[in-house]
Design a protein around this motif. Sequence first.
Motif, PDB file in Angstrom:
ATOM      1  N   MET A   1       0.813  -1.215  -0.112  1.00  0.00           N
ATOM      2  CA  MET A   1       0.009  -0.080  -0.068  1.00  0.00           C
ATOM      3  C   MET A   1       0.910   0.960   0.132  1.00  0.00           C
ATOM      4  N   ILE A   2       1.876   1.288   0.882  1.00  0.00           N
ATOM      5  CA  ILE A   2       2.765   2.333   0.833  1.00  0.00           C
ATOM      6  C   ILE A   2       3.420   2.606  -0.487  1.00  0.00           C
ATOM      7  N   LEU A   3       3.932   1.495  -1.004  1.00  0.00           N
ATOM      8  CA  LEU A   3       4.674   1.807  -2.115  1.00  0.00           C
ATOM      9  C   LEU A   3       3.862   1.902  -3.566  1.00  0.00           C
ATOM     10  N   LEU A   4       2.943   1.164  -3.547  1.00  0.00           N
ATOM     11  CA  LEU A   4       2.004   1.401  -4.955  1.00  0.00           C
ATOM     12  C   LEU A   4       1.107   2.589  -4.760  1.00  0.00           C
ATOM     13  N   LEU A   5       0.579   2.887  -3.457  1.00  0.00           N
ATOM     14  CA  LEU A   5      -0.054   3.986  -3.740  1.00  0.00           C
ATOM     15  C   LEU A   5       0.769   5.408  -3.836  1.00  0.00           C
ATOM     16  N   THR A   6       1.740   5.382  -3.178  1.00  0.00           N
ATOM     17  CA  THR A   6       2.567   6.492  -3.531  1.00  0.00           C
ATOM     18  C   THR A   6       3.006   6.537  -5.041  1.00  0.00           C
ATOM     19  N   SER A   7       3.499   5.531  -5.393  1.00  0.00           N
ATOM     20  CA  SER A   7       3.549   5.442  -6.964  1.00  0.00           C
ATOM     21  C   SER A   7       2.482   5.765  -7.914  1.00  0.00           C
ATOM     22  N   LEU A   8       1.566   5.086  -7.594  1.00  0.00           N
ATOM     23  CA  LEU A   8       0.307   5.247  -8.465  1.00  0.00           C
ATOM     24  C   LEU A   8      -0.286   6.652  -8.451  1.00  0.00           C
ATOM     25  N   ASN A   9      -0.439   7.101  -7.200  1.00  0.00           N
ATOM     26  CA  ASN A   9      -1.027   8.364  -7.040  1.00  0.00           C
ATOM     27  C   ASN A   9      -0.399   9.438  -8.069  1.00  0.00           C
ATOM     28  N   ALA A  10       0.884   9.260  -8.314  1.00  0.00           N
ATOM     29  CA  ALA A  10       1.632  10.186  -9.057  1.00  0.00           C
ATOM     30  C   ALA A  10       1.165  10.158 -10.729  1.00  0.00           C
ATOM     31  N   PHE A  11       0.551   9.000 -10.879  1.00  0.00           N
ATOM     32  CA  PHE A  11       0.213   8.412 -12.334  1.00  0.00           C
ATOM     33  C   PHE A  11      -1.261   8.310 -12.430  1.00  0.00           C
ATOM     34  N   LYS A  12      -2.045   8.694 -11.354  1.00  0.00           N
ATOM     35  CA  LYS A  12      -3.524   8.085 -11.428  1.00  0.00           C
ATOM     36  C   LYS A  12      -4.314   8.474 -12.601  1.00  0.00           C
ATOM     37  N   GLU A  13      -3.972   9.543 -13.452  1.00  0.00           N
ATOM     38  CA  GLU A  13      -4.593  10.058 -14.520  1.00  0.00           C
ATOM     39  C   GLU A  13      -4.220   9.172 -15.746  1.00  0.00           C
ATOM     40  N   GLU A  14      -3.116   8.519 -15.729  1.00  0.00           N
ATOM     41  CA  GLU A  14      -2.501   7.847 -16.985  1.00  0.00           C
ATOM     42  C   GLU A  14      -3.673   6.730 -17.246  1.00  0.00           C
ATOM     43  N   PRO A  15      -3.688   6.503 -18.669  1.00  0.00           N
ATOM     44  CA  PRO A  15      -4.549   5.446 -19.063  1.00  0.00           C
ATOM     45  C   PRO A  15      -4.357   3.986 -18.573  1.00  0.00           C
ATOM     46  N   TRP A  16      -3.258   3.634 -18.669  1.00  0.00           N
ATOM     47  CA  TRP A  16      -2.542   2.386 -18.287  1.00  0.00           C
ATOM     48  C   TRP A  16      -2.627   2.189 -16.641  1.00  0.00           C
ATOM     49  N   VAL A  17      -2.845   3.120 -15.716  1.00  0.00           N
ATOM     50  CA  VAL A  17      -3.059   2.877 -14.400  1.00  0.00           C
ATOM     51  C   VAL A  17      -4.632   2.694 -14.402  1.00  0.00           C
ATOM     52  N   ARG A  18      -5.574   3.585 -15.149  1.00  0.00           N
ATOM     53  CA  ARG A  18      -6.977   3.030 -14.816  1.00  0.00           C
ATOM     54  C   ARG A  18      -7.309   1.693 -15.472  1.00  0.00           C
ATOM     55  N   GLY A  19      -6.506   1.234 -16.537  1.00  0.00           N
ATOM     56  CA  GLY A  19      -6.873   0.259 -17.004  1.00  0.00           C
ATOM     57  C   GLY A  19      -6.469  -1.086 -16.398  1.00  0.00           C
ATOM     58  N   ALA A  20      -5.279  -0.944 -15.735  1.00  0.00           N
ATOM     59  CA  ALA A  20      -4.746  -1.906 -14.569  1.00  0.00           C
ATOM     60  C   ALA A  20      -5.735  -2.188 -13.618  1.00  0.00           C
ATOM     61  N   ALA A  21      -6.102  -1.032 -12.982  1.00  0.00           N
ATOM     62  CA  ALA A  21      -7.218  -1.281 -11.727  1.00  0.00           C
ATOM     63  C   ALA A  21      -8.582  -1.733 -12.448  1.00  0.00           C
ATOM     64  N   LYS A  22      -8.973  -1.387 -13.514  1.00  0.00           N
ATOM     65  CA  LYS A  22     -10.148  -2.232 -13.879  1.00  0.00           C
ATOM     66  C   LYS A  22     -10.050  -3.429 -14.348  1.00  0.00           C
ATOM     67  N   ALA A  23      -8.634  -3.983 -14.918  1.00  0.00           N
ATOM     68  CA  ALA A  23      -8.759  -5.279 -15.192  1.00  0.00           C
ATOM     69  C   ALA A  23      -8.615  -6.358 -13.888  1.00  0.00           C
ATOM     70  N   VAL A  24      -8.309  -5.737 -12.892  1.00  0.00           N
ATOM     71  CA  VAL A  24      -8.418  -6.589 -11.569  1.00  0.00           C
ATOM     72  C   VAL A  24      -9.823  -7.099 -11.566  1.00  0.00           C
ATOM     73  N   VAL A  25     -10.898  -6.190 -11.541  1.00  0.00           N
ATOM     74  CA  VAL A  25     -12.191  -6.927 -11.444  1.00  0.00           C
ATOM     75  C   VAL A  25     -12.836  -8.158 -12.062  1.00  0.00           C
ATOM     76  N   PRO A  26     -12.262  -8.472 -13.246  1.00  0.00           N
ATOM     77  CA  PRO A  26     -12.877  -9.651 -13.945  1.00  0.00           C
ATOM     78  C   PRO A  26     -11.940 -10.818 -13.240  1.00  0.00           C
ATOM     79  N   VAL A  27     -10.800 -10.647 -13.112  1.00  0.00           N
ATOM     80  CA  VAL A  27      -9.887 -11.627 -12.608  1.00  0.00           C
ATOM     81  C   VAL A  27     -10.499 -12.206 -11.339  1.00  0.00           C
ATOM     82  N   VAL A  28     -10.687 -11.116 -10.463  1.00  0.00           N
ATOM     83  CA  VAL A  28     -11.116 -11.668  -9.152  1.00  0.00           C
ATOM     84  C   VAL A  28     -12.647 -12.233  -9.199  1.00  0.00           C
ATOM     85  N   ALA A  29     -13.249 -11.779 -10.331  1.00  0.00           N
ATOM     86  CA  ALA A  29     -14.700 -12.284 -10.510  1.00  0.00           C
ATOM     87  C   ALA A  29     -14.420 -14.002 -11.019  1.00  0.00           C
TER      88      ALA A  29
END
Length: 185
Positions: free
Chosen positions: A91-119
């Motif tokens: 959480m400390i590592l990823l959220l710090t890193s991802l927060n800097a790139f949160k508007e990038e399409p690849w970050v939003r895409g990666a977050a959306k890709a988790v949902v079907p895998v968990v499903a």
Amino acid sequence: MKQKEIFLAFFRVGMLGYGGGPSAIPLVQKEVVSRYKWVDSDEFGDILALANALPGPIATKLAGYIGYRVGGVTGMLNAIFASIVPTIFLMILLLTSLNAFKEEPWVRGAAKAVVPVVAIMLLTMTWEFFAKSMRSSLGIGWTIIVLAGSFILLIAIGVHPAIIIFTLLLGALLKPDKKKEEGRA
């Protein structure tokens, strides 16, 4: 040696259980049922049902109970520690890193890709439990009735899942055991 295995099992769950409890449940099942065989599938189902009825994060409840069952109080503390440390670190590592790139399409895409895998992971585990219940003494008819009734109560009526789980557990406890009754006759 057992404490090392407890740590490794729950550390893997903590490292790979991205997405919270729903993604951790199949990973815990794989470790404790398939890999180490600390519990069988039926016991895991019972433990999962009880853990879901209690408040708090499911992964730490499963880690605490299974760790205690396998290695006592030390095993419990070991399993809980192993399951939460990766989360804290990531959480400390990823959220710090991802927060800097949160508007990038690849970050939003990666977050959306988790949902079907968990499903898919949850669907696979659900199917295994469903298939096992059809082969059990419950049978296919009661399995479908319980499944449909639970679905109606959850979705259509909005009954809390803990009430349904508690009711089904109570029913299972109060149901007479045919094998014991046959032994008395």
